[in-house]
Design an enzyme around this catalytic site. Sequence first.
Site, PDB file in Angstrom:
ATOM      1  N   ASN A  73       0.948  -1.369  -0.102  1.00 41.62           N
ATOM      2  CA  ASN A  73       0.083   0.015   0.128  1.00 41.62           C
ATOM      3  C   ASN A  73       0.904   1.033  -0.200  1.00 41.62           C
ATOM      4  O   ASN A  73       1.444   1.519   0.901  1.00 41.62           O
ATOM      5  CB  ASN A  73      -0.947   0.068   1.298  1.00 41.62           C
ATOM      6  CG  ASN A  73      -1.717   1.184   1.474  1.00 41.62           C
ATOM      7  OD1 ASN A  73      -1.817   1.909   0.625  1.00 41.62           O
ATOM      8  ND2 ASN A  73      -2.119   1.369   2.596  1.00 41.62           N
ATOM      9  N   LYS A 124       0.224   4.356  -0.332  1.00 36.73           N
ATOM     10  CA  LYS A 124      -0.482   5.453   0.110  1.00 36.73           C
ATOM     11  C   LYS A 124      -0.548   6.517  -0.706  1.00 36.73           C
ATOM     12  O   LYS A 124      -0.240   6.323  -1.994  1.00 36.73           O
ATOM     13  CB  LYS A 124      -0.176   5.719   1.518  1.00 36.73           C
ATOM     14  CG  LYS A 124      -0.020   4.468   2.330  1.00 36.73           C
ATOM     15  CD  LYS A 124       0.129   4.786   3.984  1.00 36.73           C
ATOM     16  CE  LYS A 124       0.163   3.535   4.819  1.00 36.73           C
ATOM     17  NZ  LYS A 124       0.108   3.734   6.132  1.00 36.73           N
ATOM     18  N   GLU A 178      -5.598  -4.731  10.691  1.00 34.78           N
ATOM     19  CA  GLU A 178      -4.558  -3.832  10.761  1.00 34.78           C
ATOM     20  C   GLU A 178      -4.765  -2.993  12.214  1.00 34.78           C
ATOM     21  O   GLU A 178      -5.595  -1.726  12.346  1.00 34.78           O
ATOM     22  CB  GLU A 178      -4.756  -2.810   9.770  1.00 34.78           C
ATOM     23  CG  GLU A 178      -4.332  -3.383   8.230  1.00 34.78           C
ATOM     24  CD  GLU A 178      -3.740  -2.698   7.443  1.00 34.78           C
ATOM     25  OE1 GLU A 178      -2.558  -2.843   6.847  1.00 34.78           O
ATOM     26  OE2 GLU A 178      -4.469  -1.277   7.087  1.00 34.78           O
TER      27      GLU A 178
HETATM   28  C1  PEP Z   1      -0.933   0.106   6.041  1.00 31.33           C
HETATM   29  O1  PEP Z   1      -0.836   1.351   5.739  1.00 31.33           O
HETATM   30  O2  PEP Z   1      -1.755  -0.497   5.725  1.00 31.33           O
HETATM   31  C2  PEP Z   1       0.461  -0.135   6.770  1.00 31.33           C
HETATM   32  C3  PEP Z   1       0.250  -1.421   7.299  1.00 31.33           C
HETATM   33  O3  PEP Z   1       1.265   0.484   7.111  1.00 31.33           O
HETATM   34  P1  PEP Z   1       2.798   0.178   7.710  1.00 31.33           P
HETATM   35  O4  PEP Z   1       3.347  -0.991   7.213  1.00 31.33           O
HETATM   36  O5  PEP Z   1       3.652   1.408   7.310  1.00 31.33           O
HETATM   37  O6  PEP Z   1       2.573   0.216   9.176  1.00 31.33           O
END
Ligand code: PEP
Length: 248
Positions: A7, A9, A163
């Site tokens: 992801n 983002k 998450e």
């Molecule tokens: C995410 O944005 O779904 C995520 C898990 O971010 P990170 O791996 O940076 O914690």
Amino acid sequence: MALIAANWKMNKTLNEGITFINELNKNIDDVSGNEILICPPFTLLNEISKIKHENLKIGAQNMYYEESGAFTGEISPLMVKEFCEYVIVGHSERRNLFKEPNQWINKKVLCVVNHGLKPILCIGETEEEKKKKKTNEVLETQLKACLKNVSENQIKQVVFAYEPVWAIGTGKNATPQEAQDAHAFIRGLLTDMYSQTTARPLKILYGGSVTPENAAELIQQKDVDGFLVGGASLNVDSFVEIIKKSKK
Ligand code: PEP
């Protein structure tokens, strides 16, 4: 086979995205044996779909639940479908920063599956909820609300991502045991809501500060079927390392 999803983002310009994919294409033999998914910003979907290796899949980070119309700034399932197989829905950043309620996320899940795409439905508790020992309660509320009217046939298209909000972008990952407990709880809920035959093969990803250092131990957990990776997916080397360590 584990599903490892990146992801990105709101990161990477077109050129940065192209450089990453060209590098990842070169490493494709090293990462075989896993399903690999890249979820770039919308502006990169077209170009990445042209240059990516055939073994890489593409997903969108979000989608609106109407096909067209006066929804300034949104993107429709028909647009997403031209490039993507997956769509992330209900990411905690969408929930918290953009105030998306479970009701919308439910509409998105239904819309994604009705267009033949696969939603990656994100659920997870905040730090405060964890401290109050409300993790399971939060997961149950989110899951049930987001899956309202999703049939036994439709659920087979859905991927889940546990998450914990306190673990996203913080460098504080859930311990393997915490992840396993949450994943087993989610699978148990899905078993109750649908059936064991349906729930057992569903993929439940873990997301929250996954790195090359913690991936191997997390993936060993029985109910962890892959990862949704934010920060560590922005660098080809660390993303490839995570995939290599995530054989299931
Ligand atoms: C995410 O944005 O779904 C995520 C898990 O971010 P990170 O791996 O940076 O914690």
